[in-house]
Design a protein around this motif. Structure first.
Motif, PDB file in Angstrom:
ATOM      1  N   ALA A 105      60.328  44.076  39.081  1.00 37.63           N
ATOM      2  CA  ALA A 105      59.351  45.160  39.307  1.00 37.63           C
ATOM      3  C   ALA A 105      57.963  44.727  38.835  1.00 37.63           C
ATOM      4  O   ALA A 105      56.951  45.143  39.394  1.00 37.63           O
ATOM      5  CB  ALA A 105      59.781  46.422  38.565  1.00 37.63           C
ATOM      6  N   PHE A 106      57.915  43.910  37.787  1.00 38.50           N
ATOM      7  CA  PHE A 106      56.642  43.305  37.366  1.00 38.50           C
ATOM      8  C   PHE A 106      56.647  41.873  37.875  1.00 38.50           C
ATOM      9  O   PHE A 106      57.549  41.095  37.535  1.00 38.50           O
ATOM     10  CB  PHE A 106      56.485  43.339  35.836  1.00 38.50           C
ATOM     11  CG  PHE A 106      55.203  42.696  35.392  1.00 38.50           C
ATOM     12  CD1 PHE A 106      54.014  43.402  35.441  1.00 38.50           C
ATOM     13  CD2 PHE A 106      55.167  41.369  34.986  1.00 38.50           C
ATOM     14  CE1 PHE A 106      52.811  42.799  35.094  1.00 38.50           C
ATOM     15  CE2 PHE A 106      53.970  40.758  34.635  1.00 38.50           C
ATOM     16  CZ  PHE A 106      52.790  41.482  34.686  1.00 38.50           C
ATOM     17  N   ASP A 107      55.679  41.523  38.672  1.00 37.76           N
ATOM     18  CA  ASP A 107      55.676  40.168  39.235  1.00 37.76           C
ATOM     19  C   ASP A 107      54.236  39.755  39.540  1.00 37.76           C
ATOM     20  O   ASP A 107      53.576  40.347  40.398  1.00 37.76           O
ATOM     21  CB  ASP A 107      56.514  40.153  40.526  1.00 37.76           C
ATOM     22  CG  ASP A 107      56.783  38.736  40.996  1.00 37.76           C
ATOM     23  OD1 ASP A 107      55.952  37.841  40.743  1.00 37.76           O
ATOM     24  OD2 ASP A 107      57.838  38.524  41.618  1.00 37.76           O
ATOM     25  N   ILE A 108      53.763  38.726  38.823  1.00 41.24           N
ATOM     26  CA  ILE A 108      52.361  38.318  39.005  1.00 41.24           C
ATOM     27  C   ILE A 108      52.123  37.642  40.359  1.00 41.24           C
ATOM     28  O   ILE A 108      50.978  37.475  40.767  1.00 41.24           O
ATOM     29  CB  ILE A 108      51.873  37.390  37.860  1.00 41.24           C
ATOM     30  CG1 ILE A 108      52.775  36.159  37.728  1.00 41.24           C
ATOM     31  CG2 ILE A 108      51.766  38.150  36.550  1.00 41.24           C
ATOM     32  CD1 ILE A 108      52.214  35.092  36.790  1.00 41.24           C
ATOM     33  N   THR A 109      53.198  37.272  41.078  1.00 44.33           N
ATOM     34  CA  THR A 109      52.988  36.686  42.412  1.00 44.33           C
ATOM     35  C   THR A 109      52.791  37.771  43.484  1.00 44.33           C
ATOM     36  O   THR A 109      52.855  37.506  44.679  1.00 44.33           O
ATOM     37  CB  THR A 109      54.142  35.732  42.824  1.00 44.33           C
ATOM     38  OG1 THR A 109      55.335  36.495  43.020  1.00 44.33           O
ATOM     39  CG2 THR A 109      54.391  34.655  41.779  1.00 44.33           C
ATOM     40  N   VAL A 110      52.511  38.990  43.016  1.00 46.43           N
ATOM     41  CA  VAL A 110      52.259  40.126  43.912  1.00 46.43           C
ATOM     42  C   VAL A 110      50.893  39.992  44.624  1.00 46.43           C
ATOM     43  O   VAL A 110      50.585  40.767  45.526  1.00 46.43           O
ATOM     44  CB  VAL A 110      52.334  41.449  43.077  1.00 46.43           C
ATOM     45  CG1 VAL A 110      51.102  41.609  42.195  1.00 46.43           C
ATOM     46  CG2 VAL A 110      52.543  42.670  43.933  1.00 46.43           C
ATOM     47  N   LYS A 111      50.078  39.004  44.242  1.00 48.33           N
ATOM     48  CA  LYS A 111      48.684  38.957  44.741  1.00 48.33           C
ATOM     49  C   LYS A 111      48.526  39.018  46.270  1.00 48.33           C
ATOM     50  O   LYS A 111      47.633  39.729  46.763  1.00 48.33           O
ATOM     51  CB  LYS A 111      47.933  37.750  44.171  1.00 48.33           C
ATOM     52  CG  LYS A 111      46.449  37.784  44.548  1.00 48.33           C
ATOM     53  CD  LYS A 111      45.624  36.869  43.694  1.00 48.33           C
ATOM     54  CE  LYS A 111      44.156  36.998  43.988  1.00 48.33           C
ATOM     55  NZ  LYS A 111      43.761  36.462  45.282  1.00 48.33           N
ATOM     56  N   LEU A 137      55.904  35.935  50.363  1.00 46.02           N
ATOM     57  CA  LEU A 137      55.148  35.036  49.475  1.00 46.02           C
ATOM     58  C   LEU A 137      55.335  35.371  47.990  1.00 46.02           C
ATOM     59  O   LEU A 137      54.812  34.696  47.119  1.00 46.02           O
ATOM     60  CB  LEU A 137      53.652  35.094  49.830  1.00 46.02           C
ATOM     61  CG  LEU A 137      53.320  34.584  51.231  1.00 46.02           C
ATOM     62  CD1 LEU A 137      51.871  34.852  51.573  1.00 46.02           C
ATOM     63  CD2 LEU A 137      53.632  33.087  51.328  1.00 46.02           C
ATOM     64  N   VAL A 138      56.077  36.459  47.732  1.00 43.98           N
ATOM     65  CA  VAL A 138      56.413  36.797  46.339  1.00 43.98           C
ATOM     66  C   VAL A 138      57.569  35.885  45.940  1.00 43.98           C
ATOM     67  O   VAL A 138      58.507  35.714  46.708  1.00 43.98           O
ATOM     68  CB  VAL A 138      56.842  38.284  46.246  1.00 43.98           C
ATOM     69  CG1 VAL A 138      57.409  38.605  44.869  1.00 43.98           C
ATOM     70  CG2 VAL A 138      55.659  39.190  46.571  1.00 43.98           C
ATOM     71  N   GLY A 156      50.370  29.824  50.462  1.00 43.70           N
ATOM     72  CA  GLY A 156      49.976  31.238  50.509  1.00 43.70           C
ATOM     73  C   GLY A 156      50.339  32.009  49.251  1.00 43.70           C
ATOM     74  O   GLY A 156      49.879  33.133  49.044  1.00 43.70           O
ATOM     75  N   MET A 157      51.172  31.406  48.386  1.00 46.19           N
ATOM     76  CA  MET A 157      51.509  32.088  47.114  1.00 46.19           C
ATOM     77  C   MET A 157      50.274  32.144  46.222  1.00 46.19           C
ATOM     78  O   MET A 157      49.498  31.194  46.186  1.00 46.19           O
ATOM     79  CB  MET A 157      52.594  31.299  46.358  1.00 46.19           C
ATOM     80  CG  MET A 157      53.981  31.848  46.485  1.00 46.19           C
ATOM     81  SD  MET A 157      55.105  30.813  45.539  1.00 46.19           S
ATOM     82  CE  MET A 157      55.483  31.909  44.194  1.00 46.19           C
ATOM     83  N   GLN A 158      50.110  33.264  45.498  1.00 45.25           N
ATOM     84  CA  GLN A 158      48.986  33.402  44.559  1.00 45.25           C
ATOM     85  C   GLN A 158      49.402  34.303  43.406  1.00 45.25           C
ATOM     86  O   GLN A 158      50.291  35.147  43.569  1.00 45.25           O
ATOM     87  CB  GLN A 158      47.802  34.033  45.277  1.00 45.25           C
ATOM     88  CG  GLN A 158      47.226  33.149  46.373  1.00 45.25           C
ATOM     89  CD  GLN A 158      45.728  33.129  46.390  1.00 45.25           C
ATOM     90  OE1 GLN A 158      45.099  34.164  46.329  1.00 45.25           O
ATOM     91  NE2 GLN A 158      45.139  31.953  46.464  1.00 45.25           N
ATOM     92  N   ILE A 159      48.728  34.124  42.279  1.00 46.01           N
ATOM     93  CA  ILE A 159      49.062  34.976  41.134  1.00 46.01           C
ATOM     94  C   ILE A 159      47.892  35.898  40.770  1.00 46.01           C
ATOM     95  O   ILE A 159      46.733  35.574  41.013  1.00 46.01           O
ATOM     96  CB  ILE A 159      49.488  34.151  39.883  1.00 46.01           C
ATOM     97  CG1 ILE A 159      48.387  33.158  39.478  1.00 46.01           C
ATOM     98  CG2 ILE A 159      50.803  33.433  40.146  1.00 46.01           C
ATOM     99  CD1 ILE A 159      48.582  32.572  38.096  1.00 46.01           C
ATOM    100  N   ASP A 160      48.240  37.039  40.160  1.00 45.00           N
ATOM    101  CA  ASP A 160      47.263  38.055  39.751  1.00 45.00           C
ATOM    102  C   ASP A 160      47.748  38.611  38.412  1.00 45.00           C
ATOM    103  O   ASP A 160      48.837  39.173  38.329  1.00 45.00           O
ATOM    104  CB  ASP A 160      47.242  39.150  40.828  1.00 45.00           C
ATOM    105  CG  ASP A 160      46.424  40.370  40.419  1.00 45.00           C
ATOM    106  OD1 ASP A 160      45.917  40.409  39.285  1.00 45.00           O
ATOM    107  OD2 ASP A 160      46.303  41.288  41.245  1.00 45.00           O
ATOM    108  N   PRO A 252      56.748  44.761  44.270  1.00 45.72           N
ATOM    109  CA  PRO A 252      56.711  43.427  44.901  1.00 45.72           C
ATOM    110  C   PRO A 252      57.918  43.176  45.795  1.00 45.72           C
ATOM    111  O   PRO A 252      57.887  42.273  46.634  1.00 45.72           O
ATOM    112  CB  PRO A 252      56.742  42.469  43.704  1.00 45.72           C
ATOM    113  CG  PRO A 252      56.459  43.296  42.501  1.00 45.72           C
ATOM    114  CD  PRO A 252      56.897  44.690  42.806  1.00 45.72           C
ATOM    115  N   ARG A 253      58.966  43.992  45.633  1.00 51.46           N
ATOM    116  CA  ARG A 253      60.193  43.759  46.400  1.00 51.46           C
ATOM    117  C   ARG A 253      60.123  44.401  47.788  1.00 51.46           C
ATOM    118  O   ARG A 253      60.752  43.966  48.724  1.00 51.46           O
ATOM    119  CB  ARG A 253      61.389  44.272  45.599  1.00 51.46           C
ATOM    120  CG  ARG A 253      61.461  43.575  44.228  1.00 51.46           C
ATOM    121  CD  ARG A 253      62.252  44.343  43.219  1.00 51.46           C
ATOM    122  NE  ARG A 253      61.757  45.699  42.988  1.00 51.46           N
ATOM    123  CZ  ARG A 253      62.261  46.536  42.109  1.00 51.46           C
ATOM    124  NH1 ARG A 253      63.263  46.151  41.352  1.00 51.46           N
ATOM    125  NH2 ARG A 253      61.765  47.745  41.965  1.00 51.46           N
TER     126      ARG A 253
END
Ligand code: AMP
Ligand code: MG
Length: 324
Positions: A105-111, A137-138, A156-160, A252-253
């Motif tokens: 539920a918490f995922d920094i790759t949500v960007k 991409l998550v 395309g993956m990114q972190i936030d 993110p899911r």
């Protein structure tokens, strides 16, 4: 326009907080980390050093600063390891741990999803194809502890780090205050509150914002002493499209706003980074799973839902009578 608005908010907050701060207390407000930050303590030099520390953290983690370590990770070719500082590595490691402990539920790759919905830029409602493309991409980032590198394995993956950086900054602010011998202080980093000691001999009383009322209207207070009180809510940043409100917290899911009855979540823990990640995660998880998750990580939680307000046993919460 954004800057003028921020300045107006700053002035309003300064006036408000200056009247609230007790005798001998010094208060300063600045716009940093994309939010209004106010620090109150009985030591002007310490408060000034806290803002220097936040500026330093912003330079490390902000996705809006092109040479921040986060931006370097995001702009590297996929599959290429990026060397980072120990400090950034440790926070990324923590973020990955919270991803596992919150069932994703918490995922920094949500960007990619944050960018797609573009809530801070006015908002966009994507179609299901666009959503599933961004959801694909998550995933898991690769952390190499021996070489202190981070790799985003897919194109395309990114972190936030927007869901954890303010809480982390709060922890560092507390360190600076303690190093300066401060015994009574409160810092508000855009809804991430850090308290040190007591105020006038009593625990700090933190008002919890009503998600469905105007700014500054609280539905409860929490007694806090040497702990953090961190709130996530869909009312903070949102936009309306065809009569429906969309906000900045994404599951993110599924790639969409969570489908549950939660309007805001407040997490209470001495660990600000944990409280920040958890408040975002528990908002996504819904009341029951959120409570289980917070309890398993030793944190207290206050969940404001469409069907009432719920708190864990040890949270020292005073819910006002007019709240169902
Ligand atoms: P917060 O206000 O702490 O709940 O964090 C919300 C911010 O974290 C958003 O503005 C996004 O930048 C990012 N974010 C949104 N959804 C998530 C999520 N499920 N996990 C991690 N970060 C998120
Ligand atoms: Mg958060």
């Amino acid at each position: 326009m954004k800057k003028i608005l921020a300045a107006v908010i700053c002035v309003a907050v300064i006036i408000c907080v200056a009247t609230l701060s007790g005798r001998g207390m010094y208060t300063r407000t600045e716009y940093m980390l994309d939010t209004v930050i106010t620090i109150t303590a009985d030591n002007k030099k310490a408060v000034s050093e806290c803002f220097d520390e936040i500026k330093r953290i912003e330079k490390l983690f902000s996705v809006h600063i092109s040479d921040s370590e986060t931006s370097k990770i995001n702009s590297a070719p996929h599959g290429a390891p990026v060397a980072v500082s120990r400090e950034v590595f440790d926070l990324l490691e923590k973020a990955c741990e919270y991803k596992t402990k919150t069932d994703g539920a918490f995922d920094i790759t949500v960007k990619p999803l944050v960018d797609l919905w573009n809530v801070s830029g006015g908002g966009y409602v994507p179609d299901t194809e666009e959503i599933s493309e961004a959801v694909s991409l998550v995933g898991d980032i690769i952390l190499d502890k021996d070489n202190l590198t981070v790799t985003l394995p897919r194109k395309g993956m990114q972190i936030d780090l927007g869901g954890i950086a303010k809480g982390y900054a709060g922890d560092r602010v507390r360190d600076v205050l303690l190093q300066n011998g401060v015994t009574s202080a409160m810092a508000d980093l855009g809804g991430n509150i850090v308290t040190l000691g007591k105020k006038d001999g009593k625990p700090w009383k933190i008002g919890l914002q009503s998600p469905d009322k105007g700014r500054g209207e609280a539905f409860a207070t929490v007694e806090a002493e040497d702990t953090c009180v961190v709130t996530s809510g869909g009312y903070e940043r949102n936009f309306v499209h065809n009569g429906k409100t969309y906000h900045h917290i994404i599951d993110p899911r599924t790639g969409t706003n969570p489908d549950n009855d939660v309007l805001s979540v407040t997490v209470i823990s001495p660990d600000g980074a944990l409280a920040d990640a958890l408040s975002t995660a528990c908002f996504v998880l819904g009341r029951e799973r959120g409570e289980e998750c917070a309890k398993s990580l030793g944190a207290d939680i206050v969940t404001y839902t469409k069907n009432g307000v719920f708190t864990t046993d040890t949270a020292k919460t005073n819910i006002f009578d007019n709240v169902k």
